[in-house]
Design a protein around this motif. Structure first.
Motif, PDB file in Angstrom:
ATOM      1  N   ASN A  84       0.824  -1.212   0.000  1.00 39.87           N
ATOM      2  CA  ASN A  84       0.000   0.000   0.000  1.00 39.87           C
ATOM      3  C   ASN A  84       0.857   1.261   0.000  1.00 39.87           C
ATOM      4  O   ASN A  84       0.507   2.268  -0.623  1.00 39.87           O
ATOM      5  CB  ASN A  84      -0.929  -0.003   1.214  1.00 39.87           C
ATOM      6  CG  ASN A  84      -2.002  -1.061   1.125  1.00 39.87           C
ATOM      7  OD1 ASN A  84      -2.401  -1.468   0.031  1.00 39.87           O
ATOM      8  ND2 ASN A  84      -2.479  -1.538   2.265  1.00 39.87           N
ATOM      9  N   LEU A  85       1.993   1.220   0.699  1.00 39.89           N
ATOM     10  CA  LEU A  85       2.881   2.385   0.721  1.00 39.89           C
ATOM     11  C   LEU A  85       3.501   2.626  -0.657  1.00 39.89           C
ATOM     12  O   LEU A  85       3.651   3.780  -1.080  1.00 39.89           O
ATOM     13  CB  LEU A  85       3.980   2.186   1.768  1.00 39.89           C
ATOM     14  CG  LEU A  85       3.539   2.251   3.234  1.00 39.89           C
ATOM     15  CD1 LEU A  85       4.693   1.880   4.152  1.00 39.89           C
ATOM     16  CD2 LEU A  85       2.995   3.632   3.585  1.00 39.89           C
ATOM     17  N   GLU A  86       3.849   1.557  -1.355  1.00 36.28           N
ATOM     18  CA  GLU A  86       4.383   1.696  -2.712  1.00 36.28           C
ATOM     19  C   GLU A  86       3.336   2.322  -3.626  1.00 36.28           C
ATOM     20  O   GLU A  86       3.641   3.190  -4.450  1.00 36.28           O
ATOM     21  CB  GLU A  86       4.799   0.329  -3.255  1.00 36.28           C
ATOM     22  CG  GLU A  86       6.034  -0.259  -2.605  1.00 36.28           C
ATOM     23  CD  GLU A  86       7.312   0.411  -3.074  1.00 36.28           C
ATOM     24  OE1 GLU A  86       7.301   1.072  -4.126  1.00 36.28           O
ATOM     25  OE2 GLU A  86       8.336   0.280  -2.373  1.00 36.28           O
ATOM     26  N   ARG A  87       2.115   1.888  -3.480  1.00 33.68           N
ATOM     27  CA  ARG A  87       1.014   2.459  -4.270  1.00 33.68           C
ATOM     28  C   ARG A  87       0.829   3.937  -3.944  1.00 33.68           C
ATOM     29  O   ARG A  87       0.589   4.765  -4.833  1.00 33.68           O
ATOM     30  CB  ARG A  87      -0.269   1.676  -3.977  1.00 33.68           C
ATOM     31  CG  ARG A  87      -1.504   2.157  -4.732  1.00 33.68           C
ATOM     32  CD  ARG A  87      -2.703   1.317  -4.323  1.00 33.68           C
ATOM     33  NE  ARG A  87      -3.949   1.870  -4.869  1.00 33.68           N
ATOM     34  CZ  ARG A  87      -5.160   1.433  -4.542  1.00 33.68           C
ATOM     35  NH1 ARG A  87      -5.284   0.430  -3.685  1.00 33.68           N
ATOM     36  NH2 ARG A  87      -6.239   2.000  -5.066  1.00 33.68           N
ATOM     37  N   LEU A  88       0.980   4.277  -2.670  1.00 29.71           N
ATOM     38  CA  LEU A  88       0.822   5.665  -2.235  1.00 29.71           C
ATOM     39  C   LEU A  88       1.900   6.557  -2.844  1.00 29.71           C
ATOM     40  O   LEU A  88       1.628   7.691  -3.268  1.00 29.71           O
ATOM     41  CB  LEU A  88       0.874   5.725  -0.711  1.00 29.71           C
ATOM     42  CG  LEU A  88       0.363   7.003  -0.046  1.00 29.71           C
ATOM     43  CD1 LEU A  88      -1.157   7.080  -0.169  1.00 29.71           C
ATOM     44  CD2 LEU A  88       0.758   7.015   1.431  1.00 29.71           C
ATOM     45  N   LEU A  89       3.134   6.063  -2.897  1.00 25.28           N
ATOM     46  CA  LEU A  89       4.227   6.841  -3.487  1.00 25.28           C
ATOM     47  C   LEU A  89       3.957   7.179  -4.949  1.00 25.28           C
ATOM     48  O   LEU A  89       4.281   8.277  -5.412  1.00 25.28           O
ATOM     49  CB  LEU A  89       5.541   6.062  -3.380  1.00 25.28           C
ATOM     50  CG  LEU A  89       6.327   6.149  -2.080  1.00 25.28           C
ATOM     51  CD1 LEU A  89       7.588   5.302  -2.185  1.00 25.28           C
ATOM     52  CD2 LEU A  89       6.681   7.589  -1.729  1.00 25.28           C
ATOM     53  N   LYS A  90       3.386   6.234  -5.670  1.00 22.27           N
ATOM     54  CA  LYS A  90       3.087   6.469  -7.086  1.00 22.27           C
ATOM     55  C   LYS A  90       1.952   7.480  -7.253  1.00 22.27           C
ATOM     56  O   LYS A  90       1.973   8.300  -8.172  1.00 22.27           O
ATOM     57  CB  LYS A  90       2.730   5.149  -7.771  1.00 22.27           C
ATOM     58  CG  LYS A  90       3.894   4.178  -7.858  1.00 22.27           C
ATOM     59  CD  LYS A  90       3.478   2.865  -8.496  1.00 22.27           C
ATOM     60  CE  LYS A  90       4.646   1.888  -8.557  1.00 22.27           C
ATOM     61  NZ  LYS A  90       4.240   0.573  -9.156  1.00 22.27           N
ATOM     62  N   ALA A  91       0.980   7.425  -6.359  1.00 15.18           N
ATOM     63  CA  ALA A  91      -0.168   8.336  -6.454  1.00 15.18           C
ATOM     64  C   ALA A  91       0.169   9.744  -5.957  1.00 15.18           C
ATOM     65  O   ALA A  91      -0.428  10.722  -6.406  1.00 15.18           O
ATOM     66  CB  ALA A  91      -1.342   7.775  -5.655  1.00 15.18           C
TER      67      ALA A  91
END
Length: 234
Positions: A84-91
């Motif tokens: 989820n944190l990786e997804r957050l960085l992209k967003a």
């Protein structure tokens, strides 16, 4: 980076010795009443959370918002949270994540975390790939896990810098000072999010922290947008 590492070791020497850890909770469920208000933490603790050169950072090099997360590579909840944190960085490309790495047990069981710190100190530009490979690995052999992550990050070999275990102990002491009892524990703005947090909860915390960016007591807001007058003076 090595000069900063040596300097921080001097600071570590002045940090109180941590108490012995007898157990590890892989997930925590703590209330706001159990944690120290983040707006009231002392300057040294604030620096160790946000600006410690021995703590790996991924994401924007000039972040508007820095997220801090305490994680353990042996914690399944940390692995799920990391997705989820990786997804957050992209967003949210203007954010960055500081990893406060924790591990427990004898040297053999802390090898993965110590190697991650070694990669950060020696090859900081390759840490993100190494970290992602560690979190994605599904096997049980720590030696193979390390080798696989080094290969994924394009690192031929690495050794443990002196006293990387001390960095882990300092992170444990920091958790105790803040009354966090396990991993993962994530800080966004002035909010503490214990345990395995959904992407929606992370995103909500980021949006609220950004909306409160003008509040100087916000823990993790690092950089305010400059006014036109300030830009003209540069």
């Amino acid at each position: 980076m090595l000069n900063e590492y040596l300097f921080m070791l001097m600071l570590i020497g002045a940090w109180p010795a941590p108490a012995a850890v007898t157990h590890h909770q892989v997930s925590t469920y703590i209330t706001s009443e159990q944690t120290q208000p983040l707006s009231q933490i002392d300057a040294v603790t604030r620096i160790k959370l946000l600006n410690d050169p021995l703590s790996p950072v991924v994401g924007s090099e000039q972040p508007v918002l820095k997220i801090v997360t305490f994680v353990n590579y042996d914690c399944i909840h940390c692995r799920r949270l990391d997705t989820n944190l990786e997804r957050l960085l992209k967003a949210y490309p203007q954010t960055a994540i500081t990893y406060k790495l924790i591990s427990y047990g004898p040297e053999a069981s802390t090898a993965v975390t110590r190697m991650a710190l070694a990669v950060w100190i020696e090859h900081p530009e390759k840490f993100h790939a190494f970290h992602h490979a560690l979190m994605s690995y599904s096997g049980l052999d720590d030696g193979l896990r390390i080798y696989s992550a080094l290969h994924a990050a394009g690192i031929s070999a690495s050794t443990y810098p002196l006293n990387t275990q001390n960095i882990i102990e300092v992170n444990k002491e920091l958790m105790r000072r803040l009354h966090y009892t396990g991993t993962p524990t994530t800080i966004i703005g002035n909010r503490v999010l214990p345990g395995e947090v959904s992407y929606e909860a992370l995103e909500d915390a980021v949006n609220k922290a950004q909306a409160a960016a003008k509040d100087e007591k916000q823990l993790a807001v690092l950089k305010k947008k400059k006014s036109q007058a300030e830009q003209a003076q540069e």
